[in-house]
Design a protein around this motif. Structure first.
Motif, PDB file in Angstrom:
ATOM      1  N   MET A  51       0.852  -1.187   0.000  1.00  0.00           N
ATOM      2  CA  MET A  51       0.000   0.000   0.000  1.00  0.00           C
ATOM      3  C   MET A  51       0.886   1.236   0.000  1.00  0.00           C
ATOM      4  N   LYS A  52       0.746   2.055  -1.034  1.00  0.00           N
ATOM      5  CA  LYS A  52       1.498   3.303  -1.125  1.00  0.00           C
ATOM      6  C   LYS A  52       0.568   4.458  -0.796  1.00  0.00           C
ATOM      7  N   ARG A  53       0.954   5.234   0.195  1.00  0.00           N
ATOM      8  CA  ARG A  53       0.153   6.398   0.586  1.00  0.00           C
ATOM      9  C   ARG A  53       0.958   7.663   0.313  1.00  0.00           C
ATOM     10  N   TYR A  54       0.261   8.688  -0.165  1.00  0.00           N
ATOM     11  CA  TYR A  54       0.910   9.935  -0.556  1.00  0.00           C
ATOM     12  C   TYR A  54       0.409  11.056   0.364  1.00  0.00           C
ATOM     13  N   TRP A  55       1.361  11.723   1.020  1.00  0.00           N
ATOM     14  CA  TRP A  55       1.021  12.746   2.014  1.00  0.00           C
ATOM     15  C   TRP A  55       1.589  14.100   1.600  1.00  0.00           C
ATOM     16  N   TYR A  56       0.840  15.137   1.950  1.00  0.00           N
ATOM     17  CA  TYR A  56       1.299  16.511   1.709  1.00  0.00           C
ATOM     18  C   TYR A  56       1.522  17.181   3.062  1.00  0.00           C
ATOM     19  N   ILE A  57       2.769  17.612   3.316  1.00  0.00           N
ATOM     20  CA  ILE A  57       3.097  18.316   4.549  1.00  0.00           C
ATOM     21  C   ILE A  57       2.833  19.803   4.341  1.00  0.00           C
ATOM     22  N   ARG A  58       1.907  20.356   5.095  1.00  0.00           N
ATOM     23  CA  ARG A  58       1.531  21.759   4.909  1.00  0.00           C
ATOM     24  C   ARG A  58       2.659  22.699   5.354  1.00  0.00           C
ATOM     25  N   PRO A  59       2.841  23.797   4.654  1.00  0.00           N
ATOM     26  CA  PRO A  59       3.908  24.747   5.004  1.00  0.00           C
ATOM     27  C   PRO A  59       3.757  25.349   6.398  1.00  0.00           C
ATOM     28  N   ASN A  60       2.522  25.421   6.907  1.00  0.00           N
ATOM     29  CA  ASN A  60       2.300  26.071   8.204  1.00  0.00           C
ATOM     30  C   ASN A  60       2.328  25.090   9.374  1.00  0.00           C
ATOM     31  N   ASP A  61       2.924  23.906   9.154  1.00  0.00           N
ATOM     32  CA  ASP A  61       3.109  22.902  10.208  1.00  0.00           C
ATOM     33  C   ASP A  61       1.800  22.315  10.728  1.00  0.00           C
TER      34      ASP A  61
END
Length: 236
Positions: A51-61
């Motif tokens: 299972m490949k999961r794709y995450w986006y880390i927001r610039p504002n933490d």
């Protein structure tokens, strides 16, 4: 997910053992000696899940946001018989799992030892008084890939600064490609802050600083300065 920019990757593996009802047909192993005829054994079906999961880390933490996932499944074609009291159980499992994962070596490579260890330990723990039994070994690998919005934001901000000029297309195309034996894999690419590694294409600027090819190409399309020493690349 074709536009996803991966800045880091984390892998975790988990092994689960699931009993299979006894009414299903079992493979009876050949008796090679009077000793092995009394060893407890299992008929095992292997099933692999990626299972490949794709995450986006927001610039504002703020908390990371999952932006997608993919799922792949693979099963062994036929059950495999393993004697649980075999002193070479770990080696046997290592060989079996290596063959089954031949087509998925890249995904499982750094998790292989952990998977074999989990599998052998859990199989040994389910030894019973029954003469024979059948189980399914489910090996699940989760790959979390992260796109760091802080890095993307920094690139966007740098391109919007007054006076920022992109390097010429021809100078970018002429950058030297660095082979594995010439690069220092312990160094980091100072654009994405990840390790240089030996699987990604690496380019070297005339000032001798090295970066991931996709990172420095994107950088130079916004700024003609080296990210480390401010060396100036040619401009149009």
């Amino acid at each position: 997910m074709l536009t996803f920019v991966c800045h880091s990757c984390v892998k975790t593996s988990l092994v689960k053992i699931k009993p299979i009802p006894k009414q299903k047909k079992l493979i009876i192993p050949p008796i090679t000696s009077s000793y092995t005829s009394f060893l407890p054994y299992l008929n095992i079906e292997f099933r692999f899940i990626i299972m490949k999961r794709y995450w986006y880390i927001r610039p504002n933490d703020q908390a990371s946001e999952r932006v997608g996932r993919t799922l792949e499944c693979k099963a062994s074609l036929s059950p495999i018989v393993i004697h649980l009291s075999d002193i070479k159980l770990y080696d046997r499992l290592d060989s079996i799992i290596s063959k089954l994962l031949r087509d998925s070596k890249n995904e499982f490579e750094d998790q292989h030892h952990n998977i074999v260890e989990q599998t052998s330990r859990k199989l040994e723990s389910i030894m019973s008084t029954n003469e024979m039994s059948k189980v399914r070994v489910v090996i699940a690998l989760t790959i979390d890939q992260y796109c760091d919005g802080r890095i993307l934001l920094a690139l966007q901000e740098s391109s919007s600064v007054v006076g920022m000029v992109a390097a010429s297309k021809s100078s970018i195309e002429l950058l030297e490609t660095i082979e594995n034996d010439e690069r220092s894999n312990n160094d980091d690419c100072m654009v994405c802050l990840d390790e240089i590694g030996d699987e990604t294409q690496v380019l070297r600027l005339p000032c001798s600083h090295m970066f991931h090819a996709h990172c420095i190409t994107k950088w130079l399309q916004n700024s003609h300065y080296c990210p480390l020493c401010r060396f100036e690349m040619p401009i149009d």
